[in-house]
Design an enzyme around this catalytic site. Structure first.
Site, PDB file in Angstrom:
ATOM      1  CB  CYS A   2      14.294   6.187  46.593  1.00  0.00           C
ATOM      2  SG  CYS A   2      12.820   5.178  46.377  1.00  0.00           S
ATOM      3  NE  ARG A  27      16.625  13.148  45.675  1.00  0.00           N
ATOM      4  CZ  ARG A  27      17.115  12.463  44.656  1.00  0.00           C
ATOM      5  NH1 ARG A  27      16.500  11.378  44.234  1.00  0.00           N
ATOM      6  NH2 ARG A  27      18.221  12.847  44.049  1.00  0.00           N
ATOM      7  CD1 TRP A  74       6.803   8.193  46.410  1.00  0.00           C
ATOM      8  CD2 TRP A  74       7.291   6.913  44.642  1.00  0.00           C
ATOM      9  NE1 TRP A  74       5.764   8.305  45.511  1.00  0.00           N
ATOM     10  CE2 TRP A  74       6.033   7.528  44.420  1.00  0.00           C
ATOM     11  CE3 TRP A  74       7.797   6.061  43.653  1.00  0.00           C
ATOM     12  CZ2 TRP A  74       5.287   7.320  43.260  1.00  0.00           C
ATOM     13  CZ3 TRP A  74       7.068   5.856  42.509  1.00  0.00           C
ATOM     14  CH2 TRP A  74       5.818   6.480  42.323  1.00  0.00           C
ATOM     15  CG  ASN A  99      17.537   5.761  45.445  1.00  0.00           C
ATOM     16  OD1 ASN A  99      17.044   5.357  46.486  1.00  0.00           O
ATOM     17  ND2 ASN A  99      18.115   6.953  45.347  1.00  0.00           N
ATOM     18  N   GLY A 100      15.710   2.805  42.502  1.00  0.00           N
ATOM     19  CA  GLY A 100      15.531   2.222  41.178  1.00  0.00           C
ATOM     20  C   GLY A 100      14.618   1.012  41.211  1.00  0.00           C
ATOM     21  CD  GLU A 478       1.521  22.922  35.739  1.00  0.00           C
ATOM     22  OE1 GLU A 478       2.075  23.116  36.839  1.00  0.00           O
ATOM     23  OE2 GLU A 478       1.619  21.839  35.115  1.00  0.00           O
ATOM     24  CE  LYS A 482       1.862  22.497  39.658  1.00  0.00           C
ATOM     25  NZ  LYS A 482       1.933  21.265  38.885  1.00  0.00           N
ATOM     26  CD  GLU A 485       0.998  17.671  40.621  1.00  0.00           C
ATOM     27  OE1 GLU A 485       2.058  17.043  40.435  1.00  0.00           O
ATOM     28  OE2 GLU A 485       0.954  18.915  40.543  1.00  0.00           O
ATOM     29  CG  HIS A 501     -15.848  17.594  19.202  1.00  0.00           C
ATOM     30  ND1 HIS A 501     -16.594  17.232  18.108  1.00  0.00           N
ATOM     31  CD2 HIS A 501     -15.282  18.788  18.895  1.00  0.00           C
ATOM     32  CE1 HIS A 501     -16.468  18.151  17.171  1.00  0.00           C
ATOM     33  NE2 HIS A 501     -15.679  19.110  17.622  1.00  0.00           N
ATOM     34  CE  LYS A 600       9.855  19.488  43.196  1.00  0.00           C
ATOM     35  NZ  LYS A 600       8.719  20.296  42.721  1.00  0.00           N
TER      36      LYS A 600
END
Length: 605
Positions: A2, A27, A74, A99-100, A478, A482, A485, A501, A600
């Protein structure tokens, strides 16, 4: 996550608010809105599309005003929908953005409902708007001070009132908020970038601060209601990421910016010295006996890579913790540990909270690796190293990650030097390798056409495995992150030795298995793990070094990186994984830069 923009001026501020939202789009958000004080009334426009759509609505309605607030949201409480979008109104008198997360919103909602307030959204934010209206005394600044005392959780808010033109009040607790100081006008924002081109005079509000913005002046009080002065800083916010140039998406642009970003991050590093991290670094590095790394997401994987480096070269034990977990578990504090936080934005709520938790247990030696020099993380830590990735717009981090790795390797060498584990010859060799990184990455980027061919195959899959060993296991993690995402393909990463395993049960001819295969001491072990995959019919897609002696065959697809890069190999090997994710997402037609459900800058827990 946000974003907030607010302004009081003697000119139409609508373009400033809209431009500010555009600068905060990086963001991530799923709705946006603007509210203005117009001829003694509150007027607003909201959209569940992009800021460009909001701008079109505002222009069509001819909205103009001298006082206003704007927001990108968001979703946390309530689905992405127009009625949940900010700004929220209360009885056509109060307009507010937030925001929050307010943790006691249910209790406050019940209280305000009993007082006759009607809720139109599922958000916790509307609770704050009604609370401010309920407590309103005729002085918005005093009212907000009283209202925030009732709030539990994290918040940054901007609010204005129909009955008080040319006044905006802001408050923050656990979520960033800044003041932009102008001439005859003042501004609020969650990020200095939102005000780039409008003002470069910035005040960073501290925890519990409440600010009153008017045309010619501003007032700030702390959590105790006492008048305080906060330093006005000149902040030249980066704006260079605004243009895509020849690239289709920001993510692609940012992947190809990595040679420059790493070169900038290491600019001027001609020798290893602790002072690169701050004046007190030598003393701190000399006295610590361990390292605790706190981070989230991609930054956490950077921390895992650093663990291999630091323990191998500096011989210091390292513990890497997911920040959101560390804060809420019983841990054993070590006052002699160096607490290292890693964050692209420097505002990641979980990482900031974890840092404060560590400090509350007398772990005061702190260092941050961060891309924003003015961020809360940098201000909170004793030492810092600022990466110079520039603005990263794509939600899926690329250049921020590789510049973090470069900074962490520099930290590794500094710790090794201070503790007597780095000879002059080794230092010179490592510095030479680091200086060569931009050229080495450029050579890897030239592999893009081969990776595009693989991406066409991956685009038809719904699952993938990523394998790595030792130093390259975090790089496999990573790579899987990616892919999931931005392409929405389910991807998991494992240390290759763990295949037997459990994960082998998933391997079929329809399961692509991406393998990070540098020519290191574990290459023969890795080859055995690859045979386990082939024996079950799995399709191997191997990123190998030029001299790793892995040859293409049935079910084994190989792309060779130009050179082996020793300890710095993870920085090179992650680049083709970024390209694979990007081109797979491109082939599947997903929103590469703004993947669904993600943001973001994650400024809530």
């Amino acid at each position: 996550m946000c974003g907030i923009v607010g302004a009081v001026a003697q000119r139409d501020i609508t373009p400033i608010l809209i431009e500010g939202l555009k600068r905060l789009e990086y963001r991530g958000y799923d709705s946006c809105g603007v509210a203005l004080h117009v001829d003694g009334t509150l007027q607003r426009s909201r959209s569940t599309s992009r800021v460009a759509d909001l701008q079109a609505q505002v222009e069509k309605a001819h909205l103009q005003g001298f006082t206003g607030i704007a927001h990108t949201r968001w979703a946390t409480h309530g689905a992405p929908a127009s009625h949940n979008a900010h700004p929220h109104f209360s009885r056509e008198r109060i307009a507010l953005v937030h925001n929050g997360i307010i943790e006691n919103h249910d209790e406050l909602r019940a209280e305000l409902t009993a007082a006759g307030y009607r809720f139109e959204s599922q958000t916790d934010t509307e609770v704050i708007a009604h609370l401010v209206d309920h407590l309103y005394t005729g002085d918005l600044f005093e009212t907000v001070q009283q209202a925030v005392k009732r709030l539990q959780g994290a918040y940054a808010i901007a609010v204005f009132c129909r009955d008080e033109p040319h006044r905006v009040v802001g408050a923050r607790q656990g979520s960033p908020l800044i003041v932009g100081v102008g001439k005859g006008e003042n501004f609020l924002a969650s990020d200095a970038m939102a005000l780039a081109g409008t003002t470069d005079q910035i005040i960073y509000l501290e925890e519990g601060d409440v600010v009153d913005l008017q045309l010619q002046r501003y007032w700030i009080v702390d959590a105790n209601g006492q008048d305080v002065k906060r330093e006005v800083r000149t902040v030249l916010a980066h704006t260079g990421a605004a243009e895509l140039g020849p690239y289709r998406h920001y993510m692609q642009k940012e992947i190809f910016e990595q040679p420059r970003a790493i070169g900038d991050t290491l600019e001027g590093v001609t020798a290893i010295m602790p002072e690169l991290f701050g004046d007190q670094a030598y003393k701190v590095f000399k006295q610590i006996d361990s390292v605790l790394i706190l981070a989230c997401g991609t930054s956490y994987y950077a921390g895992l890579t650093a663990k291999y480096w630091i323990e191998s070269l500096a011989h210091i034990p390292v513990n890497v913790e997911i920040a959101s977990e560390y804060r809420y578990r019983d841990s054993v504090p070590n006052p002699n540990a160096l607490v290292v936080t890693i964050s692209q934005s420097g505002e990641t709520a979980d990482t900031l909270a974890a840092l404060k938790h560590a400090r509350s247990m007398d772990m005061v030696n702190s260092l941050t690796i961060c891309n924003v020099s003015t961020s809360a993380m940098v201000r909170e830590c004793m030492l810092s190293y600022i990466t110079r990735a520039g603005v990263e717009v794509g939600v899926a981090s690329t250049k921020a990650f590789t510049t973090q790795l470069a900074a962490l390797f520099l930290l590794t060498l500094s710790l090794a030097q201070v503790r007597g584990h780095l000879s002059e010859e080794q230092e010179a060799d490592y510095v030479k390798q680091m200086r060569h990184l931009p050229s080495a990455i450029s050579a890897v980027l030239a592999l893009e056409p081969q990776i595009i061919a693989w991406a066409e195959e991956f685009a038809r899959k719904e699952n993938a495995l990523f394998l790595g060993r030792g130093l390259h296991y975090p790089i496999a993690l990573e790579g899987a992150l990616k892919l999931k995402e931005i392409s929405y393909i389910h991807a998991e990463a494992y240390p290759a030795g763990e295949l037997k395993h459990g994960p082998l049960a998933l391997v079929t001819n329809e399961m692509p298995v991406v393998t990070v295969a540098p020519k290191d001491t574990l290459i023969e072990k890795l080859k055995s793990n690859m045979q386990e995959v082939r024996a079950r019919g799995g399709q191997l897609y191997v990123f190998a070094d030029a001299d790793s002696k892995i040859t293409p065959s049935e079910g084994v697809h190989v792309i060779r990186l130009p050179e082996h890069y020793g300890k710095l190999s993870p920085i090179l090997h992650v680049v083709p994984l970024q390209l694979l994710a990007y081109h797979t997402a491109l082939a599947r037609g997903t929103d590469v830069d703004k993947p669904r459900n993600l943001a973001k800058s994650v400024t809530v827990e």
